[in-house]
Motif scaffolding. Structure first.
Motif, PDB file in Angstrom:
ATOM      1  N   THR A 132       0.823  -1.207   0.000  1.00 42.75           N
ATOM      2  CA  THR A 132       0.000   0.000   0.000  1.00 42.75           C
ATOM      3  C   THR A 132       0.857   1.258   0.000  1.00 42.75           C
ATOM      4  O   THR A 132       0.622   2.191  -0.787  1.00 42.75           O
ATOM      5  CB  THR A 132      -0.928   0.003   1.230  1.00 42.75           C
ATOM      6  N   VAL A 133       1.873   1.274   0.871  1.00 36.12           N
ATOM      7  CA  VAL A 133       2.742   2.449   0.942  1.00 36.12           C
ATOM      8  C   VAL A 133       3.498   2.649  -0.373  1.00 36.12           C
ATOM      9  O   VAL A 133       3.598   3.763  -0.886  1.00 36.12           O
ATOM     10  CB  VAL A 133       3.737   2.312   2.120  1.00 36.12           C
ATOM     11  N   GLY A 134       4.006   1.558  -0.923  1.00 33.03           N
ATOM     12  CA  GLY A 134       4.718   1.661  -2.193  1.00 33.03           C
ATOM     13  C   GLY A 134       3.834   2.167  -3.309  1.00 33.03           C
ATOM     14  O   GLY A 134       4.257   2.987  -4.131  1.00 33.03           O
ATOM     15  N   PHE A 135       2.579   1.686  -3.333  1.00 31.32           N
ATOM     16  CA  PHE A 135       1.634   2.144  -4.346  1.00 31.32           C
ATOM     17  C   PHE A 135       1.347   3.639  -4.183  1.00 31.32           C
ATOM     18  O   PHE A 135       1.383   4.404  -5.152  1.00 31.32           O
ATOM     19  CB  PHE A 135       0.336   1.345  -4.240  1.00 31.32           C
ATOM     20  N   LEU A 136       1.054   4.067  -2.966  1.00 27.08           N
ATOM     21  CA  LEU A 136       0.714   5.472  -2.724  1.00 27.08           C
ATOM     22  C   LEU A 136       1.889   6.397  -3.051  1.00 27.08           C
ATOM     23  O   LEU A 136       1.696   7.488  -3.601  1.00 27.08           O
ATOM     24  CB  LEU A 136       0.284   5.660  -1.270  1.00 27.08           C
ATOM     25  N   TYR A 137       3.097   5.938  -2.735  1.00 27.14           N
ATOM     26  CA  TYR A 137       4.281   6.753  -3.027  1.00 27.14           C
ATOM     27  C   TYR A 137       4.534   6.845  -4.537  1.00 27.14           C
ATOM     28  O   TYR A 137       4.769   7.931  -5.075  1.00 27.14           O
ATOM     29  CB  TYR A 137       5.501   6.167  -2.326  1.00 27.14           C
ATOM     30  N   SER A 138       4.462   5.710  -5.232  1.00 24.85           N
ATOM     31  CA  SER A 138       4.746   5.708  -6.670  1.00 24.85           C
ATOM     32  C   SER A 138       3.698   6.471  -7.457  1.00 24.85           C
ATOM     33  O   SER A 138       3.977   6.972  -8.553  1.00 24.85           O
ATOM     34  CB  SER A 138       4.854   4.273  -7.189  1.00 24.85           C
TER      35      SER A 138
END
Length: 283
Positions: A59-65
């Motif tokens: 989730t964090v990786g998706f939101l950051y990217s």
């Protein structure tokens, strides 16, 4: 914190090798949808298919990217769904995210990530139900093909992959008749895109449904691969790698013969083995 579902799923598989068949227990990679849900304002940001585990990191990786956040401090709180009105299994497939106060990212670009939406969340059962609601029929038990025809498909696919031979970086989706004759092939950096091209070509040439054909894809068979082939009425799907658990569930639901690990004179049959004629070697 709710523990997410396991990353492996048990199944029975039939191994066809050199004209002989045997069955054994096998393990599949679990595939389930993950809904990333923003709490304020309350809305679903995306639904993506994944193997359960490390859901917060995903989730964090998706939101950051996607530019929703720029640092971990932009997330005030993150948790699995705790809504008691939602089925327990489905709660494990929903991550609720509360952004820090005052952060108002542009969410419009995220609309391309919507796979499906549901007021009560998503899970494998919901994905299957969505296919049922579309009215796709169970595919008839024919045709029957020989194991020898299946053995030869990978070499025919690879020989026709012109761009792959030049670059080594593309997936392919190929359409064969039940005699193993290559009819069409498309390449793309994404195997789902390659399959979309293949089915789109059949639609434009008024060849759907593909009820007497075989589709082979490079890579593995995922839910999306089975979803697309179900819509096109494909009875036999082959891949050089393993299917996911949800792919096997779809194949069982709609009567599709699903073949994986197709390499040399060997392959695994995960569903509807009755379409495969196996000649036992003598002597």
């Amino acid at each position: 914190m709710t523990k997410p579902p396991g990353s492996k799923t048990k199944t029975t598989v039939w191994i066809v090798e050199k004209g002989q068949v045997r069955s054994r227990q096998d393990q599949l990679t679990t595939e389930e949808p993950l809904e990333i849900r923003l709490m304020s304002p309350r809305r679903t940001l995306a639904v993506t298919m994944r193997t359960p585990g490390a859901d917060f990191e995903l989730t964090v990786g998706f939101l950051y990217s996607e530019g929703v956040i720029s640092c971990k401090e932009d997330i005030q709180r993150m948790s699995y769904c705790v809504d008691e009105s939602v089925d327990g299994e489905q709660r494990q497939n929903i991550v609720n995210v509360t952004l820090r106060e005052g952060l108002n990212p542009d969410l419009q670009p995220l609309e391309r990530h919507f796979y499906t939406t549901s007021a009560c969340g998503v899970c494998g059962k919901a994905s299957l139900e969505a296919l049922r609601l579309r009215g796709y029929p169970v595919i008839l038990p024919e045709p029957v093909v020989t194991a020898e025809i299946i053995y030869n498909l990978p070499d025919k696919l690879r020989a026709a992959q012109g761009i792959f031979n030049a670059t080594g970086g593309l997936h392919a989706a190929a359409l064969f008749d039940i005699q193993g004759q290559l009819l069409n092939l498309h390449e793309d950096v994404g195997r789902h895109n390659a399959l979309d091209k293949l089915i789109g070509s059949a639609l434009l040439s008024q060849e759907l449904p593909l009820s007497h054909h075989i589709v082979m894809v490079s890579g593995r068979s995922s839910f999306e691969i089975l979803q697309k082939c179900t819509a096109a009425g494909v009875p036999i799907i082959c891949s050089v790698s393993a299917p996911s658990s949800l792919a096997v569930s779809v194949a069982k639901e709609f009567g599709i013969t699903l073949i994986g690990f197709l390499r040399g004179e060997r392959f695994n049959v995960y569903t509807s083995i009755e379409r495969i004629s196996v000649f036992t070697n003598k002597g």
